[in-house]
Every structure is written in structure tokens, then in C-alpha cells.
Design a protein around this motif. Structure first.
Motif, PDB file in Angstrom:
ATOM      1  N   ALA A   6      -1.608  -3.027  -7.968  1.00 18.22           N
ATOM      2  CA  ALA A   6      -0.875  -2.348  -6.530  1.00 18.22           C
ATOM      3  C   ALA A   6       0.255  -2.778  -6.784  1.00 18.22           C
ATOM      4  CB  ALA A   6      -1.935  -2.678  -5.577  1.00 18.22           C
ATOM      5  N   CYS A  10       7.259  -2.373  -0.853  1.00 22.82           N
ATOM      6  CA  CYS A  10       7.819  -0.898  -0.513  1.00 22.82           C
ATOM      7  C   CYS A  10       8.973  -1.027  -1.487  1.00 22.82           C
ATOM      8  CB  CYS A  10       7.990  -0.666   0.725  1.00 22.82           C
ATOM      9  SG  CYS A  10       8.633   1.138   1.208  1.00 22.82           S
ATOM     10  N   LEU A  18       1.668  -2.340   2.841  1.00 23.83           N
ATOM     11  CA  LEU A  18       1.413  -1.163   1.969  1.00 23.83           C
ATOM     12  C   LEU A  18      -0.121  -0.918   2.315  1.00 23.83           C
ATOM     13  CD1 LEU A  18       3.553  -1.577  -1.075  1.00 23.83           C
ATOM     14  CD2 LEU A  18       3.957  -0.212   0.756  1.00 23.83           C
ATOM     15  N   ARG A  19      -0.562   0.607   2.112  1.00 22.97           N
ATOM     16  CA  ARG A  19      -1.953   0.707   1.924  1.00 22.97           C
ATOM     17  C   ARG A  19      -2.003   2.015   1.062  1.00 22.97           C
ATOM     18  NH1 ARG A  19       0.032   2.206   7.212  1.00 22.97           N
ATOM     19  NH2 ARG A  19      -0.888  -0.012   7.824  1.00 22.97           N
ATOM     20  N   PRO A  20      -3.229   2.409   0.373  1.00 17.26           N
ATOM     21  CA  PRO A  20      -3.204   3.535  -0.441  1.00 17.26           C
ATOM     22  C   PRO A  20      -3.317   4.883   0.431  1.00 17.26           C
ATOM     23  CG  PRO A  20      -5.104   1.866  -0.707  1.00 17.26           C
ATOM     24  CD  PRO A  20      -4.426   1.480   0.379  1.00 17.26           C
ATOM     25  N   TRP A  28       0.998   5.697  -2.278  1.00 19.82           N
ATOM     26  CA  TRP A  28       0.895   4.536  -1.231  1.00 19.82           C
ATOM     27  C   TRP A  28       1.708   4.876   0.166  1.00 19.82           C
ATOM     28  CZ3 TRP A  28      -1.923   0.068  -2.225  1.00 19.82           C
ATOM     29  CH2 TRP A  28      -2.210   0.248  -3.599  1.00 19.82           C
ATOM     30  N   GLU A  29       1.293   4.098   0.911  1.00 21.59           N
ATOM     31  CA  GLU A  29       2.014   4.555   2.212  1.00 21.59           C
ATOM     32  C   GLU A  29       2.527   3.237   2.825  1.00 21.59           C
ATOM     33  OE1 GLU A  29      -1.100   6.332   4.911  1.00 21.59           O
ATOM     34  OE2 GLU A  29      -0.791   8.166   3.555  1.00 21.59           O
ATOM     35  N   CYS A  30       3.857   3.164   3.459  1.00 21.40           N
ATOM     36  CA  CYS A  30       4.475   1.999   3.802  1.00 21.40           C
ATOM     37  C   CYS A  30       4.095   1.886   5.555  1.00 21.40           C
ATOM     38  CB  CYS A  30       5.830   1.765   3.544  1.00 21.40           C
ATOM     39  SG  CYS A  30       6.480   0.397   4.132  1.00 21.40           S
ATOM     40  N   GLN A  38       4.710   7.683  -4.592  1.00 16.15           N
ATOM     41  CA  GLN A  38       3.739   7.739  -5.487  1.00 16.15           C
ATOM     42  C   GLN A  38       4.324   7.012  -6.810  1.00 16.15           C
ATOM     43  OE1 GLN A  38       2.405  11.691  -6.703  1.00 16.15           O
ATOM     44  NE2 GLN A  38       0.784  10.993  -7.351  1.00 16.15           N
TER      45      GLN A  38
END
Length: 59
Positions: A6, A10, A18-20, A28-30, A38
Motif C-alpha cells: 500500500a 498521498c 489513505l483508504r482503498p 486509493w482515496e486521500c 490509481q
């Protein structure tokens, strides 16, 4: 098969929140800057990285 690594932060803001993402594999999303990105492995370089044997900066 093993899990993929992972990202630690960011690439846009440098935050670690960060999370999937829901867009699929490698997404990934910040939570800090509200951006989605991606990660994708493109492949290995044919010749690899060549060390600079002169020891100086390239001109």
C-alpha cells in the motif's frame, strides 16, 4: 498469492490518511485533500538504471 504493498502517503498532498478506493484494483482515496488516484505497475525497464560512472552531475 501475497497482498500488494500500500502507498504510505498521498502523491498530491503528502498526507497519510489513505483508504482503498471503490474504482477497482490499485485505487486509493486521500481523506486530507479529497483526491482519488490509481497506482499501476507498468513493468521492468529493459536495461535497468545505469549508474553515473563519472561521479558528476550531467550537463
Amino acid at each position: 498469492m501475497s497482498e500488494r504493498a500500500a502507498p504510505f502517503y498521498c502523491p498530491y498532498c503528502g498526507d497519510e490518511d489513505l483508504r482503498p478506493g471503490e474504482q477497482g484494483h490499485g485505487a486509493w482515496e486521500c481523506g486530507a485533500c479529497n483526491r482519488a488516484f490509481q497506482l499501476k505497475f507498468l513493468g521492468l525497464l529493459a536495461q535497468g538504471l545505469q549508474p553515473n560512472s563519472t561521479g558528476g552531475e550531467p550537463i
